[in-house]
Design an enzyme around this catalytic site. Structure first.
Site, PDB file in Angstrom:
ATOM      1  N   MET A  29      88.391  13.474  -0.335  1.00 20.32           N
ATOM      2  CA  MET A  29      87.440  12.464   0.171  1.00 20.32           C
ATOM      3  C   MET A  29      86.517  13.066   1.222  1.00 20.32           C
ATOM      4  O   MET A  29      86.988  13.594   2.243  1.00 20.32           O
ATOM      5  CB  MET A  29      88.202  11.290   0.805  1.00 20.32           C
ATOM      6  CG  MET A  29      88.822  10.347  -0.214  1.00 20.32           C
ATOM      7  SD  MET A  29      89.619   8.959   0.575  1.00 20.32           S
ATOM      8  CE  MET A  29      91.084   9.731   1.224  1.00 20.32           C
ATOM      9  N   GLN A 105      88.700  21.396  -1.810  1.00 18.75           N
ATOM     10  CA  GLN A 105      87.944  21.071  -3.030  1.00 18.75           C
ATOM     11  C   GLN A 105      86.551  21.692  -2.934  1.00 18.75           C
ATOM     12  O   GLN A 105      85.807  21.424  -1.988  1.00 18.75           O
ATOM     13  CB  GLN A 105      87.819  19.552  -3.218  1.00 18.75           C
ATOM     14  CG  GLN A 105      87.210  19.232  -4.597  1.00 18.75           C
ATOM     15  CD  GLN A 105      86.846  17.778  -4.790  1.00 18.75           C
ATOM     16  OE1 GLN A 105      86.146  17.204  -3.953  1.00 18.75           O
ATOM     17  NE2 GLN A 105      87.269  17.179  -5.885  1.00 18.75           N
ATOM     18  N   GLY A 172      85.130  19.395 -10.923  1.00 21.03           N
ATOM     19  CA  GLY A 172      84.402  19.278 -12.191  1.00 21.03           C
ATOM     20  C   GLY A 172      84.160  17.828 -12.574  1.00 21.03           C
ATOM     21  O   GLY A 172      83.843  17.556 -13.727  1.00 21.03           O
ATOM     22  N   TYR A 176      79.007  15.499 -10.638  1.00 16.65           N
ATOM     23  CA  TYR A 176      78.405  16.606  -9.882  1.00 16.65           C
ATOM     24  C   TYR A 176      78.083  17.762 -10.841  1.00 16.65           C
ATOM     25  O   TYR A 176      78.225  17.627 -12.047  1.00 16.65           O
ATOM     26  CB  TYR A 176      79.314  17.015  -8.708  1.00 16.65           C
ATOM     27  CG  TYR A 176      79.440  15.881  -7.710  1.00 16.65           C
ATOM     28  CD1 TYR A 176      78.297  15.350  -7.105  1.00 16.65           C
ATOM     29  CD2 TYR A 176      80.659  15.299  -7.406  1.00 16.65           C
ATOM     30  CE1 TYR A 176      78.377  14.274  -6.216  1.00 16.65           C
ATOM     31  CE2 TYR A 176      80.748  14.229  -6.520  1.00 16.65           C
ATOM     32  CZ  TYR A 176      79.605  13.725  -5.932  1.00 16.65           C
ATOM     33  OH  TYR A 176      79.690  12.666  -5.069  1.00 16.65           O
TER      34      TYR A 176
HETATM   35  C1  LIG Z   1      85.337   7.923   1.311  1.00 16.02           C
HETATM   36  C2  LIG Z   1      85.543   8.529  -0.049  1.00 16.02           C
HETATM   37  C3  LIG Z   1      85.049   9.804  -0.306  1.00 16.02           C
HETATM   38  C4  LIG Z   1      85.278  10.413  -1.544  1.00 16.02           C
HETATM   39  N1  LIG Z   1      84.896  11.716  -1.731  1.00 16.02           N
HETATM   40  C5  LIG Z   1      85.297  12.389  -2.843  1.00 16.02           C
HETATM   41  C6  LIG Z   1      85.162  13.797  -2.934  1.00 16.02           C
HETATM   42  O1  LIG Z   1      84.699  14.463  -2.009  1.00 16.02           O
HETATM   43  N2  LIG Z   1      85.585  14.403  -4.071  1.00 16.02           N
HETATM   44  C7  LIG Z   1      86.148  13.709  -5.112  1.00 16.02           C
HETATM   45  O2  LIG Z   1      86.522  14.318  -6.118  1.00 16.02           O
HETATM   46  N3  LIG Z   1      86.307  12.370  -5.041  1.00 16.02           N
HETATM   47  C8  LIG Z   1      85.936  11.705  -3.925  1.00 16.02           C
HETATM   48  N4  LIG Z   1      86.216  10.365  -3.795  1.00 16.02           N
HETATM   49  C9  LIG Z   1      86.974   9.682  -4.872  1.00 16.02           C
HETATM   50  C10 LIG Z   1      88.482   9.743  -4.573  1.00 16.02           C
HETATM   51  O3  LIG Z   1      88.941  11.086  -4.626  1.00 16.02           O
HETATM   52  C11 LIG Z   1      89.299   8.897  -5.559  1.00 16.02           C
HETATM   53  O4  LIG Z   1      89.150   9.414  -6.858  1.00 16.02           O
HETATM   54  C12 LIG Z   1      88.872   7.437  -5.543  1.00 16.02           C
HETATM   55  O5  LIG Z   1      88.722   6.969  -4.211  1.00 16.02           O
HETATM   56  C13 LIG Z   1      89.899   6.568  -6.271  1.00 16.02           C
HETATM   57  O6  LIG Z   1      91.160   6.610  -5.669  1.00 16.02           O
HETATM   58  P1  LIG Z   1      91.657   5.448  -4.655  1.00 16.02           P
HETATM   59  O7  LIG Z   1      91.449   4.155  -5.370  1.00 16.02           O
HETATM   60  O8  LIG Z   1      93.096   5.757  -4.392  1.00 16.02           O
HETATM   61  O9  LIG Z   1      90.804   5.536  -3.423  1.00 16.02           O
HETATM   62  C14 LIG Z   1      85.966   9.721  -2.567  1.00 16.02           C
HETATM   63  C15 LIG Z   1      86.438   8.422  -2.307  1.00 16.02           C
HETATM   64  C16 LIG Z   1      86.265   7.848  -1.069  1.00 16.02           C
HETATM   65  C17 LIG Z   1      86.856   6.498  -0.788  1.00 16.02           C
END
Ligand SMILES: Cc1cc2nc3c(=O)[nH]c(=O)nc-3n(C[C@H](O)[C@H](O)[C@H](O)COP(=O)(O)O)c2cc1C
Length: 384
Positions: A29, A105, A172, A176
């Protein structure tokens, strides 16, 4: 702990880097805390991760861009020179302070590099298409520039290992750059990098090769994973479907990867049960994650994620993958796993309201949520 949660605490062996002591993962995240000038992690990043060092054994940083001035967001992490290694070593130490694996990541946002575009006037993509959802034009990467990006993924991986990270995850997923190259919607090239299904896989394959080479040269035991979105389907627009993903996964797993991470909540699919969502296309009778897990078989552990919001859902997620990875839950309750261990899972917070002082959430994250960009909802983060 209630006996039924025991599967969440079964160790699992990785091909490199040893074993995970449990089946919890923390999703990557972006938390908008990096130094705006350099992209280096700051004290806020370190405190945020110290607070979450027991959340899971597989801890992922947010996306770290592998080149300068290409970020999707202000205060996104970046790593493009050796000067940054010291700052990253502090972050690695914070993540590893309770014995968890620190995984960085690595990412290039491609056309989604909105902040980089704001700074330099340019965002790069496989093809210079007019994307109706972007407010800027994109610049097509030349063949040489694509090779440079491949090299920079390797260099970023090497620097993270030098900084003490246990490994890296190649981003991947989530539309992006790597996904853009794989997508028939975004990639209209006619060179080594596009023009046929086979060639649209080349960028993902070359990046993976380079990262594995660079990472393992630095540390033969480096953990290397790959994150993929199972499908790219938005109504009529199909970039690729699950059949296509399986072909790519097969190619990627010819290389010596340690895990495959499924990003099942993206593109607005933040609804319930995203980790076991059905494929949108094809004659499948099982969730996309399970189709992939069965396809991968025992080649590598599969990490599943997407709206896992309780101890019971984390347990349920293990039917679809080997590790249950959570994003929003890690933001709202860093003690999620500890509470299950202490038989207090009914006190897990899924709402941050009233206890934010205890969460070490970076101020930039709160600002971004207040501005209302399309991220999964974190209940109580924004005062209503
Ligand atoms: C604040 C925030 C930032 C995120 N940044 C990324 C990221 O940098 N890379 C990524 O692959 N996914 C990113 N995601 C997606 C999360 O990795 C995850 O797949 C998504 O939040 C679903 O899971 P959850 O319902 O448990 O939050 C982000 C999600 C949130 C909430």
């Amino acid at each position: 702990m209630q006996e039924k949660y025991a599967p969440l605490f079964e160790p699992i062996e990785l091909k490199h880097g040893g074993r995970l002591r449990n089946r919890f993962g923390m999703c990557p995240m972006v938390v908008f805390a990096a130094d705006p000038a350099t992209g280096n992690p700051t004290e806020e990043d370190i405190k945020y991760f110290e607070r979450r060092s027991k959340f899971a054994d597989l801890l992922l940083t947010g996306a770290i861009t592998v080149q300068e001035n290409i970020q999707g967001h202000p205060k996104q992490l970046a790593l493009y020179n050796d000067d940054a290694i010291e700052a990253y070593s502090k972050l690695a130490a914070a993540m590893k302070s309770n014995g968890s694996k620190a995984i960085g990541q690595i990412q290039h946002p491609g056309r989604e590099g909105a902040y980089g575009c704001y700074v330099t006037g340019k965002a790069y993509a496989p093809s210079a298409i007019e994307f109706p959802f972007l407010q800027y034009k994109v610049t097509e990467l030349t063949e040489d520039e694509v090779w440079q990006v491949v090299k920079d993924f390797g260099l970023a991986a090497q620097r993270l290992l030098k900084a003490g990270f246990d490994g890296v995850e190649i981003h991947g997923a989530n539309h992006y750059l790597i996904q853009q190259f794989f997508s028939s919607y975004s990639n209209q090239r006619e060179d080594y990098w596009g023009g046929s299904f086979e060639k649209r896989m080349n960028f993902a394959i070359e990046v993976t090769k380079e990262v594995l080479k660079a990472a393992r040269a630095e540390n033969p035991d480096a953990i290397v994973g790959y994150r993929i979105s199972p499908e790219e389907i938005h109504g009529e627009m199909v970039g690729y479907d699950l059949d296509d993903s399986l072909k790519l996964i097969d190619k990627l797993l010819e290389q010596d990867l340690d895990f495959l991470d499924l990003s099942s909540a993206a593109g607005g699919n933040f609804g319930k049960d995203a980790y076991k969502a059905m494929p949108q296309k094809g004659d499948y009778t099982e969730p996309a994650s399970l189709v992939i897990k069965n396809f991968v078989a025992v080649r590598v552990p599969v990490v599943v994620s997407g709206t896992i919001r309780s101890a019971n859902e984390a347990l349920d997620a293990l039917k679809y993958g080997d590790v249950a990875s959570m994003g929003v839950a890690a933001l709202s309750d860093p003690d999620f796993k500890e509470k299950i261990l202490a038989d207090k899972e009914d006190t897990i917070h899924m709402n941050v309201k009233g206890h934010t002082d205890d969460l070490e959430l970076p101020s930039g994250l709160v600002e971004v949520y207040t501005a209302g960009i399309g991220l999964p909802q974190v209940e109580g983060l924004v005062e209503k």
